[in-house]
Design an enzyme around this catalytic site. Sequence first.
Site, PDB file in Angstrom:
ATOM      1  CB  VAL A  90      18.625  20.409 -44.078  1.00  0.00           C
ATOM      2  CG1 VAL A  90      17.956  19.726 -42.898  1.00  0.00           C
ATOM      3  CG2 VAL A  90      17.998  19.938 -45.382  1.00  0.00           C
ATOM      4  CE  LYS A 101      19.479  12.353 -49.359  1.00  0.00           C
ATOM      5  NZ  LYS A 101      18.672  13.540 -49.496  1.00  0.00           N
ATOM      6  CG  ASP A 147      17.648  10.910 -52.821  1.00  0.00           C
ATOM      7  OD1 ASP A 147      18.419  11.187 -51.884  1.00  0.00           O
ATOM      8  OD2 ASP A 147      16.416  11.120 -52.768  1.00  0.00           O
ATOM      9  CE  LYS A 149      15.524  10.467 -49.782  1.00  0.00           C
ATOM     10  NZ  LYS A 149      14.945  11.508 -50.653  1.00  0.00           N
TER      11      LYS A 149
END
Length: 426
Positions: A32, A120, A216, A220
């Site tokens: 990223v 996150k 994960d 979120k």
Amino acid sequence: MTTGAFFNTYVTNGKEWNSKMIKAAVLGFGTVGSGVVELFDINRKSVRRRVPEGVEVKYILDLREFPDSPYADRVVHDFNIILDDPEIRVMCETMGGKEPAFTFTKKALERGISVCTSNKELVAAHGPELLRIAKENNCSYLFEASVGGGIPIIRPMNTSLAPEYITRIIGILNGTTNYMMTRMEQEDISFEDVLKQAQDRGYAERNPEADIEGHDACRKIAILSSLMCGKTVRYEDIPCEGISRISMLDVAYARSMGRAIKLLGISERDWQTGTFYVRTAPYMVPASHPLHGVEDVFNAVFVHGNLVDNLMFYGRGAGKFPTASAVVSDMLDCALNIGENIPIRWSDEKMELSDPALNSSRFFVRIPASEKEKASRLFRGYEEVSLASAPADEAAFTTGSMKESSFEDCARQLSEVRKVIRLLED
Ligand code: HSE
């Protein structure tokens, strides 16, 4: 060399410079982070349309060297170089994990440097604290990329949907597992091979357990639920189940019912009674539901507001440029608001969740064939599901809507329950 219309901009060998450019730093030059740095070059003109002064990535912090990268001259290994440079006003944290990301973020915010992140894990664990520090130091902490990759969902929750009473969020929030479930459904491919494919494509977390076991997606839905109520929904309090127990047989049963198995994060709030129910688990999604068609690495967030009714946000939930695009959108907002705090309503007051045992659902159940008759007497709304390829010693059925606690009471009376998967209603 060419000169631009804004602030005596010069472009030399592809590198842009003007005296008013906003200087930024990128922490973590992985998938990223490298996307963020490249995006400022690839979409230079659209960045300029939003922030006329332009934004320059002055530093890239990483432990590694990148001698072959065109950005090699910006790589530093000491965070203090960034912290001590008064020109830096915006920072992007794409390191992932809690430490040292937490310490670096805190130190930057305390110096009035706005921080934008895709992390996150950090947002779910320390979001309200970092938001408070940002506010105290007239800067911002933004995290659009932390949920749904490239999908704009955090900003709409904070702005466009601010007048709503949001009563339900159902999200396909993990690209890796959605990719895996789609491939398992459409091809005859093993769990291990499909996981490797997802990792090779850069979707999976460093530790694939976070994807596969639902952690994960759970983080979120915790973030979205917190924004929904303005308090803290702790991901540790959310019942969480991943896809590691889902087999090809389960996928075939779902298909025979016109359903597809998806890992969902679900958050429901009853504004009258104040109860708040949150869960992460695989669900059988009917073909009539808009989430059924969300395939591969795509994510979607289905939102119900009391006035706006149903909305669905859809897009690529993982991957280099989709996620980088969301990070850069935040960086541009910060660049436009230097010296100011962009408010986000999320306090550290804990939101109490209702007992999941009291929630009602329909269930799909696999049992030994010998238990069929007993099951048909025990479970309300029993409906047999037949599948030609199912083992001869097995029966499967769906239930009507029942409280989780009643379901468990009934299930305990059977000699064996091979699989339970919840059904999502239309
Ligand atoms: N591993 C995550 C996913 C990356 O697959 O969705 C994006 O958060």
